[in-house]
Design a protein around this motif. Structure first.
Motif, PDB file in Angstrom:
ATOM      1  N   PHE B  39      25.213  -4.197  21.917  1.00 61.38           N
ATOM      2  CA  PHE B  39      24.802  -3.375  23.054  1.00 61.38           C
ATOM      3  C   PHE B  39      25.177  -1.930  22.740  1.00 61.38           C
ATOM      4  CE2 PHE B  39      24.792  -7.502  24.967  1.00 61.38           C
ATOM      5  CZ  PHE B  39      23.762  -7.445  25.884  1.00 61.38           C
ATOM      6  N   THR B  49      29.172  -4.622  29.476  1.00 63.49           N
ATOM      7  CA  THR B  49      28.731  -5.276  28.242  1.00 63.49           C
ATOM      8  C   THR B  49      29.955  -5.515  27.361  1.00 63.49           C
ATOM      9  OG1 THR B  49      28.453  -3.251  26.951  1.00 63.49           O
ATOM     10  CG2 THR B  49      26.580  -3.940  28.300  1.00 63.49           C
ATOM     11  N   GLN B 175      23.671 -11.597  26.981  1.00 61.07           N
ATOM     12  CA  GLN B 175      25.038 -11.981  27.327  1.00 61.07           C
ATOM     13  C   GLN B 175      25.060 -12.746  28.649  1.00 61.07           C
ATOM     14  OE1 GLN B 175      27.198  -8.192  27.430  1.00 61.07           O
ATOM     15  NE2 GLN B 175      26.997  -8.188  29.664  1.00 61.07           N
TER      16      GLN B 175
END
Lengths: 143, 291
Positions: B39, B49, B175
């Protein structure tokens, strides 16, 4: 014409002159950019071997990293015409020139990663050595 | 004397073996390098993230949510009321960052910590990244907002999250995270705790630009509920947008159904239903300084 109108016209006149002067400066400014002088590259870097020389797989990675870190000043094709280039006091140069491409990989590494003056140091932003050499491999394609 | 000579010889040779071991470790380390940037930003719309900037990097974060998108007369929410958070994070190491932020809603002051437990490696020996995130919020509004029997602890709220991420290809990272939210003081019919899950992703379109999304689901788990029937249960939140990340900046512009800029309140109190058209424009800008 009364005093008030004359004053307003005067202000508009001054503003117009300033505007055109500033607009004119915008065309002049790039010509005022200095050309970077010769680099003093420590022999440690000049002699540095590129452990990934000829690794074409890394060119794609190098292009991606170039887009992220370098393109805004050096431009899409490395001609030194990125959108931020005009704000610099020194012309960033063209990677397509023979003078640049004649550099050793180590010299390119020093110029790209260590930097000087307006060319920032990227050691902390690009921490992986493989990524650094990937950029050098990509710069080689900008002939 | 002979024994002493043998001992000294071994002692002198020991560093050679130690160096050799270091080299072996070095080779192993090189083979197991972490994947490149799954990310590009510390947040993906309304969620964290697994990304932590390199050690000794200071990050300034501006998060903004406009009003509800209605029509041209409120310029699709831009002329309405807004929520904003200003925050700073500092990476102490490559795997640990701490931060502080202040938000307009509830005058919330938050302290946060993020730690990369595992990094996904290029050789797939470690197929995923695992990151823990936690924050503590302090509602800094006047005491009168908290009713009778005010105590300082009424102001506190917490959020903890475990994020599992995988960079599947050069262009796709996904994710999944599980979270636990807690607010110390809530209205009598409301819940203090909430478990939630979130799905987020980034699909890179060019070297700098990506499409990003986030979906958060507050779960209704009878076992931890204080009331048999939930009053105003929180709605699922959804956001989709565009991300541009450069050397020192990250820009995200998106539409989202969450207007709170602290994840615990998004998970526990979000009443905006994206399926009913409760959507808001928002953006996030980050600036990095390396020291």
């Amino acid at each position: 014409m009364n005093m008030k109108t004359r004053s307003i016209n005067k202000i508009i006149g001054i503003a117009a002159v300033l505007f055109f002067a500033m607009a004119f400066m915008a065309f002049i400014a790039p010509q005022d950019q200095k050309k970077g002088g010769p680099w003093e590259i420590p022999s440690k870097y000049a002699k540095m071997e590129n452990p990934y020389a000829g690794d074409t797989d890394l060119i794609k990675i190098g292009k991606m990293l170039y887009s992220k870190h370098c393109k805004s000043c050096h431009g899409n094709k490395g001609l030194g015409d990125g959108p931020k280039a005009k704000q610099l006091e020194t012309f960033p140069g063209s990677f397509a020139t023979e003078t640049f491409q004649d550099d050793t990989d180590g010299e390119m590494y020093f110029k790209s990663i260590i930097g000087r003056d307006e060319m920032p140091n990227y050691e902390k932003k690009i921490t992986d050595d493989e990524d650094r050499w990937a950029i050098i491999n990509y710069l080689r394609t900008l002939k | 004397m002979k024994k002493l000579n043998i001992f000294l010889t071994i002692l002198l040779l020991l560093p050679v073996f130690l160096i050799a071991q270091d080299e072996e470790t070095e080779i192993a380390r090189v083979k197991s390098k972490p994947v490149r940037a799954p990310f590009g930003c510390p947040v993906v719309i309304d969620n964290q993230t697994v990304y932590i900037p390199t050690a000794k990097t200071l990050e300034f974060v501006i998060e903004h949510r406009f009003d509800k998108i209605e029509n041209i007369s409120n310029l699709f929410g831009i002329y309405g009321s807004s929520n904003i958070r200003l925050g700073v994070n500092y990476s102490i190491t490559n795997k640990l960052s701490v931060g502080f932020g202040t938000t307009k809603y509830r005058k919330l002051q938050d302290f946060r910590i993020k730690y990369n437990i595992l990094e996904q490696t290029r050789d797939d020996k470690m197929p995923v990244a695992l990151t823990a995130y936690g924050n503590m919020g302090i509602d800094a509004r006047a005491e009168s907002y908290f009713g009778q029997n005010y105590k300082f602890t009424n102001r506190l709220s917490y959020f903890t999250e475990l994020i599992v991420a995988r960079k599947f290809t050069d262009w796709l990272s996904i994710q999944v995270s599980g979270s636990f939210s807690h607010i110390n003081r809530v209205d009598s019919l409301m819940e203090h705790d909430k478990i939630g899950i979130s799905f987020s992703g980034r699909a890179r379109v060019t070297a700098q630009s990506s499409i990003i999304f986030n979906y958060g689901i507050p779960l209704e788990i009878k076992g931890i509920q204080e009331h048999t029937t939930l009053t105003n249960p929180p709605k699922q939140n959804f956001g989709i947008g565009w991300e541009i990340s450069t050397s020192t900046h990250c820009f995200q512009i998106f539409v989202t159904s969450a207007t709170d800029l602290s994840p615990q309140y998004t998970m526990m109190e979000n009443q905006n239903d994206w399926l009913d058209g409760d959507l808001f424009f928002g953006f996030t800008i980050t600036r990095l300084w390396s020291f």
